[in-house]
Design a protein around this motif. Structure first.
Motif, PDB file in Angstrom:
ATOM      1  N   HIS A 143      -3.361   5.994   4.159  1.00 46.60           N
ATOM      2  CA  HIS A 143      -2.987   4.971   5.132  1.00 46.60           C
ATOM      3  C   HIS A 143      -1.691   5.376   5.822  1.00 46.60           C
ATOM      4  CE1 HIS A 143      -5.453   2.752   2.197  1.00 46.60           C
ATOM      5  NE2 HIS A 143      -5.847   2.067   3.252  1.00 46.60           N
ATOM      6  N   ILE A 144      -1.444   4.768   6.962  1.00 52.08           N
ATOM      7  CA  ILE A 144      -0.150   4.869   7.633  1.00 52.08           C
ATOM      8  C   ILE A 144       0.496   3.487   7.500  1.00 52.08           C
ATOM      9  CG2 ILE A 144      -1.132   4.384   9.932  1.00 52.08           C
ATOM     10  CD1 ILE A 144       1.574   6.932   9.572  1.00 52.08           C
ATOM     11  N   TYR A 145       1.768   3.457   7.142  1.00 51.63           N
ATOM     12  CA  TYR A 145       2.452   2.206   6.827  1.00 51.63           C
ATOM     13  C   TYR A 145       3.429   1.822   7.927  1.00 51.63           C
ATOM     14  CZ  TYR A 145       0.475   2.607   2.199  1.00 51.63           C
ATOM     15  OH  TYR A 145      -0.403   2.672   1.153  1.00 51.63           O
ATOM     16  N   PHE A 146       3.601   0.509   8.126  1.00 54.06           N
ATOM     17  CA  PHE A 146       4.514   0.005   9.139  1.00 54.06           C
ATOM     18  C   PHE A 146       4.939  -1.401   8.767  1.00 54.06           C
ATOM     19  CE2 PHE A 146       0.183  -0.722  10.377  1.00 54.06           C
ATOM     20  CZ  PHE A 146       0.133  -1.955  11.001  1.00 54.06           C
ATOM     21  N   SER A 147       5.928  -1.921   9.470  1.00 51.60           N
ATOM     22  CA  SER A 147       6.500  -3.224   9.147  1.00 51.60           C
ATOM     23  C   SER A 147       6.792  -4.005  10.427  1.00 51.60           C
ATOM     24  CB  SER A 147       7.807  -3.028   8.366  1.00 51.60           C
ATOM     25  OG  SER A 147       8.435  -4.276   8.120  1.00 51.60           O
ATOM     26  N   ALA A 148       6.765  -5.317  10.301  1.00 49.98           N
ATOM     27  CA  ALA A 148       7.215  -6.168  11.398  1.00 49.98           C
ATOM     28  C   ALA A 148       8.722  -6.421  11.291  1.00 49.98           C
ATOM     29  CB  ALA A 148       6.455  -7.494  11.394  1.00 49.98           C
ATOM     30  N   LEU A 149       9.348  -5.902  10.244  1.00 45.10           N
ATOM     31  CA  LEU A 149      10.795  -6.057  10.065  1.00 45.10           C
ATOM     32  C   LEU A 149      11.499  -4.761  10.437  1.00 45.10           C
ATOM     33  CD1 LEU A 149      11.014  -7.964   6.657  1.00 45.10           C
ATOM     34  CD2 LEU A 149      11.103  -8.899   8.980  1.00 45.10           C
ATOM     35  N   LEU A 150      12.374  -4.845  11.400  1.00 45.65           N
ATOM     36  CA  LEU A 150      13.130  -3.681  11.832  1.00 45.65           C
ATOM     37  C   LEU A 150      13.937  -3.091  10.670  1.00 45.65           C
ATOM     38  CD1 LEU A 150      13.795  -1.927  14.264  1.00 45.65           C
ATOM     39  CD2 LEU A 150      15.566  -3.577  14.876  1.00 45.65           C
ATOM     40  N   ALA A 151      14.542  -3.949   9.859  1.00 47.05           N
ATOM     41  CA  ALA A 151      15.330  -3.461   8.721  1.00 47.05           C
ATOM     42  C   ALA A 151      14.445  -2.743   7.702  1.00 47.05           C
ATOM     43  CB  ALA A 151      16.075  -4.616   8.054  1.00 47.05           C
ATOM     44  N   GLY A 152      13.205  -3.205   7.521  1.00 44.31           N
ATOM     45  CA  GLY A 152      12.286  -2.532   6.601  1.00 44.31           C
ATOM     46  C   GLY A 152      11.933  -1.139   7.075  1.00 44.31           C
ATOM     47  N   PRO A 168       4.735 -12.504  -3.972  1.00 44.04           N
ATOM     48  CA  PRO A 168       3.701 -13.418  -3.476  1.00 44.04           C
ATOM     49  C   PRO A 168       3.674 -13.429  -1.947  1.00 44.04           C
ATOM     50  CG  PRO A 168       5.171 -14.525  -5.040  1.00 44.04           C
ATOM     51  CD  PRO A 168       5.757 -13.179  -4.741  1.00 44.04           C
ATOM     52  N   GLY A 169       2.485 -13.395  -1.388  1.00 42.39           N
ATOM     53  CA  GLY A 169       2.357 -13.373   0.068  1.00 42.39           C
ATOM     54  C   GLY A 169       2.744 -12.002   0.602  1.00 42.39           C
ATOM     55  N   ASN A 170       3.409 -11.993   1.730  1.00 41.56           N
ATOM     56  CA  ASN A 170       3.868 -10.742   2.319  1.00 41.56           C
ATOM     57  C   ASN A 170       5.264 -10.938   2.912  1.00 41.56           C
ATOM     58  OD1 ASN A 170       4.190  -8.256   3.531  1.00 41.56           O
ATOM     59  ND2 ASN A 170       2.335  -8.347   4.757  1.00 41.56           N
ATOM     60  N   PRO A 171       6.271 -11.232   2.064  1.00 38.20           N
ATOM     61  CA  PRO A 171       7.619 -11.491   2.590  1.00 38.20           C
ATOM     62  C   PRO A 171       8.252 -10.260   3.230  1.00 38.20           C
ATOM     63  CG  PRO A 171       7.692 -11.315   0.216  1.00 38.20           C
ATOM     64  CD  PRO A 171       6.233 -11.316   0.606  1.00 38.20           C
ATOM     65  N   THR A 172       7.792  -9.067   2.851  1.00 39.75           N
ATOM     66  CA  THR A 172       8.345  -7.853   3.454  1.00 39.75           C
ATOM     67  C   THR A 172       7.707  -7.547   4.800  1.00 39.75           C
ATOM     68  OG1 THR A 172       6.757  -6.415   2.348  1.00 39.75           O
ATOM     69  CG2 THR A 172       8.840  -6.856   1.188  1.00 39.75           C
ATOM     70  N   ARG A 173       6.648  -8.306   5.142  1.00 41.88           N
ATOM     71  CA  ARG A 173       5.919  -8.129   6.399  1.00 41.88           C
ATOM     72  C   ARG A 173       5.537  -6.670   6.593  1.00 41.88           C
ATOM     73  NH1 ARG A 173       9.437 -11.267  10.631  1.00 41.88           N
ATOM     74  NH2 ARG A 173       7.698 -10.830  12.008  1.00 41.88           N
ATOM     75  N   SER A 174       4.986  -6.096   5.507  1.00 44.52           N
ATOM     76  CA  SER A 174       4.575  -4.699   5.466  1.00 44.52           C
ATOM     77  C   SER A 174       3.067  -4.590   5.605  1.00 44.52           C
ATOM     78  CB  SER A 174       5.007  -4.063   4.147  1.00 44.52           C
ATOM     79  OG  SER A 174       6.408  -4.100   4.017  1.00 44.52           O
TER      80      SER A 174
END
Length: 136
Positions: free
Chosen positions: A40-49, A86-92
């Motif tokens: 997979h290729i990974y990405f985030s909706a969090l700029l800091a992540g 729980p959930g996706n708090p890292t928005r990953s």
């Protein structure tokens, strides 16, 4: 597929020097576990992540963050979703489909040298415990 919590923008952190329009694909060695080829290729909706991923990525290049757009389906990253948090708090997120580079982000939050070392120490501790599967 899991419920998607974000519509973007999305970010990818790396030490690769990319250009607008470049395509990122799965099938390469992990930045964090070079013995693993990524499906997979990974990405985030969090700029800091994405910034953290860039800082921790393997290689000698300058850490870089890019805004990216998925070209196909994607899902919540199961390495941190529910398995660890729980959930996706890292928005990953992750995808087997390519990501397209939209632009380089120049004003992302950088870690202090101490903060970066703290993260490296945490990863080393996880590896020593054999529980580093959350590190992609």
């Amino acid at each position: 597929m899991s419920e998607i919590l974000d519509e973007g923008p999305f970010f990818h952190g790396t030490k690769a020097d990319l250009r607008v329009g470049d395509i990122l694909t799965a099938g390469f060695r992990s930045n964090y576990r070079p013995e693993v080829v990524m499906n997979h290729i990974y990405f985030s909706a969090l700029l800091a992540g994405a910034g953290l991923a860039a800082e921790l990525a393997a290689g000698d290049g300058e850490p870089r963050v890019y805004e990216v757009e998925p070209t196909g389906d994607f899902e919540n990253d199961p390495n941190v979703t529910d398995k660890k948090f729980p959930g996706n708090p890292t928005r990953s997120y992750r995808s087997t489909e390519p990501l397209r580079v939209v632009r380089e982000v120049l004003d992302w939050p950088r870690l202090t040298p101490e903060g970066l070392q703290d993260w490296r120490d945490r990863i080393a501790a996880l590896r020593a415990e054999g529980t580093d599967e959350i590190i992609n």
